[in-house]
Design an enzyme around this catalytic site. Sequence first.
Site, PDB file in Angstrom:
ATOM      1  N   LYS A 147      29.864  -6.289 -87.796  1.00  0.00           N
ATOM      2  CA  LYS A 147      31.302  -6.468 -88.042  1.00  0.00           C
ATOM      3  C   LYS A 147      31.723  -7.923 -87.890  1.00  0.00           C
ATOM      4  CE  LYS A 147      32.471  -3.560 -84.801  1.00  0.00           C
ATOM      5  NZ  LYS A 147      31.114  -3.254 -84.322  1.00  0.00           N
TER       6      LYS A 147
ATOM      7  N   ARG B  36      39.211   2.207 -81.828  1.00  0.00           N
ATOM      8  CA  ARG B  36      37.898   2.670 -81.395  1.00  0.00           C
ATOM      9  C   ARG B  36      37.917   4.122 -80.964  1.00  0.00           C
ATOM     10  NH1 ARG B  36      35.420  -2.545 -80.279  1.00  0.00           N
ATOM     11  NH2 ARG B  36      33.324  -2.305 -79.475  1.00  0.00           N
TER      12      ARG B  36
ATOM     13  N   ARG C 244      21.084 -10.759 -79.740  1.00  0.00           N
ATOM     14  CA  ARG C 244      22.242 -11.508 -80.269  1.00  0.00           C
ATOM     15  C   ARG C 244      22.537 -12.747 -79.429  1.00  0.00           C
ATOM     16  NH1 ARG C 244      27.838  -8.490 -81.412  1.00  0.00           N
ATOM     17  NH2 ARG C 244      27.624  -7.795 -79.253  1.00  0.00           N
TER      18      ARG C 244
ATOM     19  N   ARG D 254      25.824 -12.717 -74.582  1.00  0.00           N
ATOM     20  CA  ARG D 254      26.917 -11.979 -73.936  1.00  0.00           C
ATOM     21  C   ARG D 254      26.382 -11.141 -72.786  1.00  0.00           C
ATOM     22  NH1 ARG D 254      30.370  -9.118 -78.625  1.00  0.00           N
ATOM     23  NH2 ARG D 254      30.330  -7.458 -77.069  1.00  0.00           N
TER      24      ARG D 254
ATOM     25  N   ARG E  51      27.391   1.599 -74.678  1.00  0.00           N
ATOM     26  CA  ARG E  51      28.277   1.292 -75.813  1.00  0.00           C
ATOM     27  C   ARG E  51      27.941   2.167 -77.015  1.00  0.00           C
ATOM     28  NH1 ARG E  51      26.884  -4.736 -75.882  1.00  0.00           N
ATOM     29  NH2 ARG E  51      28.126  -4.909 -77.790  1.00  0.00           N
TER      30      ARG E  51
END
Length: 206
Positions: free
Chosen positions: A13, A88, A122, A153, A164
């Site tokens: 996204k 969400r 990531r 992160r 998640r």
Amino acid sequence: MNIILLGAPGAGKGTQATRISEKFGLPHISTGDIFRDNIKRGTEIGLLAKSYTDKGQLVPDEVTCKIVEERLKAPDCKDGYLLDGFPRNLFQAQELDKFSKVDAVLNIDVDLSLLMARLCGRRVCKNCGESYHVDFLGGKADCERCGGELYQRKDDNEETVGNRLRVYNEQTAPLIEYYTKKGVLRSVNGVGDIEEVFARICEVLR
Ligand code: ADP
Ligand code: ADP
Ligand code: ZN
């Protein structure tokens, strides 16, 4: 045009949002970025959000919806926006319907089995927020777009990513049906080169 970006954590996204926002001239509004900015600045919202984001749980709806409602009132959203990471769950989707009109929901579809590796590898630019993956950085430590420093992160670790993905399955995935019924859902296959996925998105947004 008011566009929502839907997709599991790691679906791409943020990566696609940068490109869509540039091409269509829409402000990119990411609730995750808003929370991380508040956490960094140590605001009251940040202190509250941190206890949820660290665990991979959703920040309470009341707080999240209010932030988005206020943000969408800003002048830059007058001719449209690109919302990334909101709504969400069903409650947030119903609240959004009360304060704005959604024109298109772009669902980036990626098999969940690919997402753990995408998220744990990531790296994000501290300055502009662009996402990279260690497998494609070839050892580089700065952002290709702006030269900013890259970091990992805190919630991109196996345990939190597991949570998640569970939260996505239970609470966010039902939005696919919600927006399909409203006739605004447009799905694209999110597996393939970043530019290839972007071309698919441009095709369905035309
Ligand atoms: P999201 O915002 O949906 O959580 P990101 O855009 O941050 O996802 O991407 C998550 C990770 O997957 C990043 O490491 C990014 O570089 C990588 N990624 C994004 N798009 C692709 C793609 N099409 N193929 C492979 N990896 C991708
Ligand atoms: P990703 O792109 O990897 O899915 P985000 O940056 O969108 O991650 O979100 C990071 C965290 O911020 C989430 O795990 C959650 O704790 C919080 N968050 C972001 N958007 C929302 C939202 N709409 N409602 C509740 N919590 C949110
Ligand atoms: Zn950058």
